[in-house]
Design an enzyme around this catalytic site. Structure first.
Site, PDB file in Angstrom:
ATOM      1  CG  HIS A 151      -2.043  -1.052   1.007  1.00  0.00           C
ATOM      2  ND1 HIS A 151      -3.493  -0.718   0.723  1.00  0.00           N
ATOM      3  CD2 HIS A 151      -1.994  -2.314   1.317  1.00  0.00           C
ATOM      4  CE1 HIS A 151      -4.233  -1.801   0.598  1.00  0.00           C
ATOM      5  NE2 HIS A 151      -3.302  -2.594   1.170  1.00  0.00           N
ATOM      6  CG  ASP A 348       0.210   9.249   1.116  1.00  0.00           C
ATOM      7  OD1 ASP A 348       0.200   8.082   1.316  1.00  0.00           O
ATOM      8  OD2 ASP A 348      -0.482   9.886   1.709  1.00  0.00           O
TER       9      ASP A 348
HETATM   10  C1  GDG Z   1      -2.021   3.572   3.397  1.00  0.00           C
HETATM   11  C2  GDG Z   1      -0.990   4.366   2.537  1.00  0.00           C
HETATM   12  C3  GDG Z   1      -2.648   4.281   0.723  1.00  0.00           C
HETATM   13  C4  GDG Z   1     -11.458   8.096   8.317  1.00  0.00           C
HETATM   14  N1  GDG Z   1     -11.345   8.884   9.520  1.00  0.00           N
HETATM   15  C5  GDG Z   1     -10.360   9.349   9.604  1.00  0.00           C
HETATM   16  C6  GDG Z   1      -9.570   8.805   8.357  1.00  0.00           C
HETATM   17  N2  GDG Z   1     -10.371   7.997   7.687  1.00  0.00           N
HETATM   18  C7  GDG Z   1      -9.746   7.350   6.597  1.00  0.00           C
HETATM   19  C8  GDG Z   1      -9.774   8.451   5.418  1.00  0.00           C
HETATM   20  C9  GDG Z   1      -8.828   7.455   4.435  1.00  0.00           C
HETATM   21  C10 GDG Z   1      -8.126   6.703   5.361  1.00  0.00           C
HETATM   22  O1  GDG Z   1      -8.460   6.760   6.399  1.00  0.00           O
HETATM   23  C11 GDG Z   1      -6.794   7.396   4.941  1.00  0.00           C
HETATM   24  O2  GDG Z   1      -5.977   6.780   3.720  1.00  0.00           O
HETATM   25  P1  GDG Z   1      -4.786   7.363   3.093  1.00  0.00           P
HETATM   26  O3  GDG Z   1      -4.796   6.672   1.701  1.00  0.00           O
HETATM   27  O4  GDG Z   1      -5.192   8.962   3.138  1.00  0.00           O
HETATM   28  O5  GDG Z   1      -3.465   7.149   3.968  1.00  0.00           O
HETATM   29  P2  GDG Z   1      -2.898   6.109   4.875  1.00  0.00           P
HETATM   30  O6  GDG Z   1      -3.778   5.680   6.237  1.00  0.00           O
HETATM   31  O7  GDG Z   1      -1.659   6.523   5.224  1.00  0.00           O
HETATM   32  O8  GDG Z   1      -3.123   4.646   4.022  1.00  0.00           O
HETATM   33  C12 GDG Z   1      -1.751   5.193   1.626  1.00  0.00           C
HETATM   34  C13 GDG Z   1      -3.668   3.509   1.580  1.00  0.00           C
HETATM   35  O9  GDG Z   1      -2.819   2.889   2.709  1.00  0.00           O
HETATM   36  C14 GDG Z   1      -4.577   2.474   0.930  1.00  0.00           C
HETATM   37  O10 GDG Z   1      -3.770   1.651   0.025  1.00  0.00           O
HETATM   38  O11 GDG Z   1      -3.423   5.356   0.111  1.00  0.00           O
HETATM   39  O12 GDG Z   1      -0.730   5.742   0.441  1.00  0.00           O
HETATM   40  O13 GDG Z   1       0.037   5.071   3.313  1.00  0.00           O
HETATM   41  O14 GDG Z   1      -9.951   6.605   3.638  1.00  0.00           O
HETATM   42  O15 GDG Z   1     -11.128   8.632   4.828  1.00  0.00           O
HETATM   43  N3  GDG Z   1      -8.278   9.443   8.178  1.00  0.00           N
HETATM   44  C15 GDG Z   1      -7.849  10.510   9.044  1.00  0.00           C
HETATM   45  N4  GDG Z   1      -8.628  11.038  10.061  1.00  0.00           N
HETATM   46  C16 GDG Z   1      -9.856  10.481  10.437  1.00  0.00           C
HETATM   47  O16 GDG Z   1     -10.675  10.863  11.203  1.00  0.00           O
HETATM   48  N5  GDG Z   1      -6.721  10.936   8.845  1.00  0.00           N
END
Ligand code: GDG
Length: 466
Positions: A151, A348
């Site tokens: 990821h 990312d």
């Molecule tokens: C890893 C990789 C890759 C829900 N509530 C909150 C919150 N969420 C959800 C967001 C989003 C998810 O969490 C965060 O996903 P991201 O992709 O932005 O980042 P990572 O957590 O680092 O995920 C990344 C992903 O895996 C999938 O393959 O895209 O590159 O690092 O869905 O809606 N997020 C936050 N606060 C909340 O209250 N920050």
């Protein structure tokens, strides 16, 4: 019919409050395929795995001894692999004892899986916690098809080489039948690493599968969230001010200190917006047992305090810095409220927040996405305002451009991006990966005991937890 086994550090049990798009997609494929989801139970111990059935899926939950978990999770996975794979070689903390525990935990998972796998079952392993899992399964004589999805980013080969014992660690990837990564650049990086190291990966297909979201669902949530108390309270509190938003786990890969500085610089250079544009940063703490994350939290508190102290007025605070977690549908309402999104990670894998922000917009008056060139999402969302997250002035200028962008340009950029999201959803991502796992391009692997490189089977804890 073959069964599907998914392995990830944590599982999403049915009804979990934070179940996001990925959990929903994996539930969908697991239900269809009489699936089994393996993961850590959240408990310390060395008892047998516990089985729980819910939503038509069998969950196998493994306890892990506390010392092993510390070395595996808070140690090698999150203090060596996470910084390395995000190009933060300055933050790598490598400890051979922790690496041994990482291998041991992979061994426990391999033992538990080996007891369950039969015939032509398939295994889909998720993320950097389990790089050696296929090698550990092969060492136990298992020849089933095993796929791996990373990821997070896969950096260039010379960066990978900076990790001690890197050859032993990354050659283990060649034991998978399929390695999926987020971007073509990540796939090229892994191929080049294998070439440079002389690792025979002929039986391993490497391909990009950019992860998506359920854009239509996020769009529906964003509309219905208007009736939600937290969204209403945010809108009332803004009065007639405009909103910029950031939503990120509190992680040094997300570029938060640089983003705070860019917002400060924007206000310094655009005094007309002082008192008129508020920046809401939602940043739930993560990995608080890792020292680098505690340091970041302190740094951000200083930065927010400093900018707010310098620029706030009695009736207005420039940065609202919130360390809480919100459910997805509430976030969708927050996104729709914001005129500008600041998604500026230093690196990312993909960044789902960028995609969710786009999906949540009002098509007739969409906001503007400011997106780091170093997020995987930038390879697909070329109509965002792409920025270098290391360049504070460029980010400040992008905020200015977003603030003055005519509606016609916002609509044109938004509809191109939304179109991309509709054609690369989360369901298609899972289906695409699994279809490829079933029909590989390369030769079919001989069952059992193929050794592709320098992974010592002893180190993979063969038989450790029988
Ligand atoms: C890893 C990789 C890759 C829900 N509530 C909150 C919150 N969420 C959800 C967001 C989003 C998810 O969490 C965060 O996903 P991201 O992709 O932005 O980042 P990572 O957590 O680092 O995920 C990344 C992903 O895996 C999938 O393959 O895209 O590159 O690092 O869905 O809606 N997020 C936050 N606060 C909340 O209250 N920050």
């Amino acid at each position: 019919m073959s069964r599907l086994f998914v392995v990830s550090n944590r599982v999403a049990l049915p009804g979990a409050v934070q179940a996001g798009g990925l959990a929903v997609a994996l539930h969908g494929v697991l239900k269809e395929r009489r699936g089994v989801w393996f993961g850590w139970s959240g408990e310390y111990g060395d008892g047998p795995s516990r089985v729980q059935i819910g939503d038509g899926i069998r969950f196998c939950l493994l306890d892990v001894p506390e010392d092993d978990f510390e070395g595996y999770y808070h140690g090698f996975a999150n203090r060596a692999l996470w910084p390395l794979l995000h190009y933060r070689v300055d933050l790598i903390h490598f400890d051979r004892g922790e690496y041994a525990r990482y291998l041991a935990v992979n061994g426990y998972f391999a033992d538990a899986l080996a007891r369950e796998l039969r015939g032509n079952d398939e295994v889909w392993v998720h993320d950097y916690h389990f790089i050696p899992l296929a090698a550990a399964l092969r060492a136990r004589g298992l020849g089933q098809r095993i796929g791996f999805f990373l990821h997070i980013p896969l950096p260039s080969w010379d960066v990978l080489c900076m990790l001690p014992d890197h050859r032993e660690i990354f050659s283990a990837l060649a034991h998978y039948d399929l390695v999926g990564v987020q971007t073509q650049a990540d796939a090229d990086n892994l191929r080049r690493y294998f070439d440079a190291m002389g690792i025979d990966a002929r039986e391993c297909t490497i391909e990009a599968f950019p992860i998506g979201i359920d854009a239509a669902q996020v769009a529906r949530d964003a509309v219905s969230a208007s009736g939600c108390e937290a969204v209403g309270a945010l809108r009332r509190s803004l009065e007639d001010r405009r909103l910029a938003i950031g939503v990120d786990r509190l992680d040094y890969s997300k570029g938060l200190p640089e983003r705070f500085q860019a917002f400060g610089t924007y206000l310094d250079t655009h005094p007309d917006d002082v008192g008129r544009l508020t920046y809401l940063q939602i940043a739930p703490p993560s990995r608080e047992d890792v020292p680098e994350y505690r340091d970041l939290r302190e740094q951000l508190e200083r930065f927010a305090g400093h900018i707010n102290g310098r620029l706030a007025r009695p009736d207005w605070t420039p940065i609202r810095y919130v360390n809480h977690c919100y459910p997805h549908h509430v976030l969708a309402g927050f996104y729709r409220t914001a005129d500008v999104a600041l998604v500026t990670p230093l690196r990312d894998g993909m960044n789902l927040v960028a995609k969710e922000y786009v999906a949540a917009q009002d098509p007739h008056d969409p906001g503007v996405l400011i997106l780091s060139r170093f997020a995987g999402a930038a390879h697909q969302l070329e109509d965002a305002l792409l920025v270098n997250p290391h360049d504070i002035d460029e980010m400040a200028e992008a905020i200015a451009r977003a603030r003055s962008m005519p509606r016609a340009e916002r609509e044109a950029r938004w509809s191109a991006m939304y179109n991309t999201l509709r054609h690369s959803g989360i369901g298609a991502w899972a289906d695409g990966f699994l279809a490829r796992l079933q029909s590989p391009a390369g030769p079919v692997r001989e069952p059992a005991h193929g050794n592709h490189g320098a992974v010592p089977m002893r180190a993979l804890g063969e038989g450790v937890a029988s």
